[in-house]
Write an enzyme that holds these catalytic residues in place. Structure first.
Site, PDB file in Angstrom:
ATOM      1  CE  LYS A 103      64.666  77.867  99.811  1.00 25.67           C
ATOM      2  NZ  LYS A 103      66.084  78.156  99.617  1.00 25.67           N
ATOM      3  CD  GLU A 109      66.241  79.354  92.739  1.00 28.04           C
ATOM      4  OE1 GLU A 109      67.316  79.954  92.920  1.00 28.04           O
ATOM      5  OE2 GLU A 109      65.345  79.300  93.605  1.00 28.04           O
TER       6      GLU A 109
END
Length: 347
Positions: A166, A173
């Site tokens: 993550k 991102e």
């Protein structure tokens, strides 16, 4: 399946609702009594039937560590704790060791999906022993998007692998968001481009840059095309920084993600010491006019230049733009400035 859920904020509250819609029994606790099902962590543990599974969805760092420590005191051997927050993967090693001594299971789970997860499902990245992951699989299946499991869920590896995956996801991102944002500014600056929101909308289907982030950017521009009133101050969750630190530790070149992280840091500076130093150096070696902070801020806000330093700066920007502007197309009746000779050499 029965689940205890600690932390009922924007994501935790929606996760509880999605699980309940899938037929699971969820007992939720939060500091906000208006959304909680029980009044304390102790009540939550007493309400659940053994073997218990408790999902922790609170802010990373001390809040998560303290919650897991407290659960470690209350739970029994054979119970399971899932940390679904944005914890650093190194915290998972500590938590798993602490709980393992008490024969309590531990799984780390990176969760992506934001406020849209209730409707669309959450991307899940988990780490931990196979037996604990399998035990919680009914919960994971209810939370992930519909469709093949592997397209919204991964058992990435051992303890820490979920949060590590993550972390890298969030670093990527950062880079994607920065690229879209830079493209937006360039389009806004070009006078021949009249419909910037339309450009982003047109990219949303059939192009290689389409993505959910692009869709969200298009939605934002449809509501506020010039982003009026939006501050450029940008925070980060810490995972971008951890990603860059890991890149340095493992000697992995990561220029895009690193630059996007530093851009967020720059957005928080009212005045950049770095660029102050650059301006001072230009003044020393080139004799260039150096503006005060007030003069620079006035230009940033679109005020007309009044001081000599401001006028010189604006003139310099204009000269640079002229120098970089392509020449006007030559009319067919006009001769070229220089015509090549028959030998191929210029006169």
């Amino acid at each position: 399946m029965q689940l205890g859920l600690i932390g009922l904020g924007k994501m935790g509250g929606n996760m509880r609702e999605r699980l309940r819609r899938a037929g699971h029994e969820v007992v939720g606790y939060d500091h906000n009594p208006d959304v909680a099902d029980v009044t304390s962590i102790e009540d939550l543990v007493q309400t659940l039937s053994a073997p218990r599974t408790v999902w922790v969805m609170v802010p990373a760092g001390d809040p998560t560590r303290q919650t897991i420590d407290r659960l470690g005191e209350l739970l029994d051997p054979g119970d399971l704790i899932i940390d679904g927050g944005n914890s650093r993967f190194t915290d998972d090693f500590r938590n798993a060791e602490l709980l393992g001594e008490k024969e309590i299971g531990y799984v780390d789970c990176g969760v992506s999906g934001g406020i849209w997860g209730l409707k669309n499902g959450y991307g899940l990245m988990v780490g931990g022993e196979d037996r604990w992951v399998e035990h919680a699989m009914p919960i994971f299946d209810a939370l992930r998007p519909e469709g093949p499991r592997e397209e919204g869920f991964v058992h990435a590896g051992e303890v820490g692998a979920g949060h590590y995956t993550k972390m890298v996801h969030n670093g990527i991102e950062y880079g994607l968001m920065q690229a879209y944002a830079e493209g937006y500014e360039l389009l806004m600056r070009k006078d021949i481009v009249k419909d910037v929101p339309g450009a982003f909308k047109a990219w949303s289907r059939g192009t290689v840059v389409r993505s959910w982030l692009l869709d969200l950017m298009s939605d934002a521009l449809s509501k506020n095309p010039n982003l009026e009133g939006v501050s450029d101050y940008t925070v980060d969750s810490g995972e971008g920084k951890w990603t860059v630190e890991e890149a340095v530790a493992l000697e992995v070149p990561m220029p895009v993600i690193s630059a996007s992280l530093f851009a967020r840091y720059a957005s928080r500076q009212q005045t950049s010491p770095t660029m102050q130093a650059v301006a001072a150096l230009r003044g020393e070696f080139g004799g260039h006019e150096v503006m005060t902070v007030e003069e620079g801020n006035a230009l940033k806000h679109g005020d007309q230049p009044s001081s000599r330093a401001q006028q010189v700066a604006v003139k310099g920007i204009g000269q640079k733009a002229d120098a970089e502007r392509p020449p006007a197309p030559r009319h067919a009746s006009q001769p070229a400035a220089t015509e090549p000779s028959s030998t191929g050499q210029k006169d």
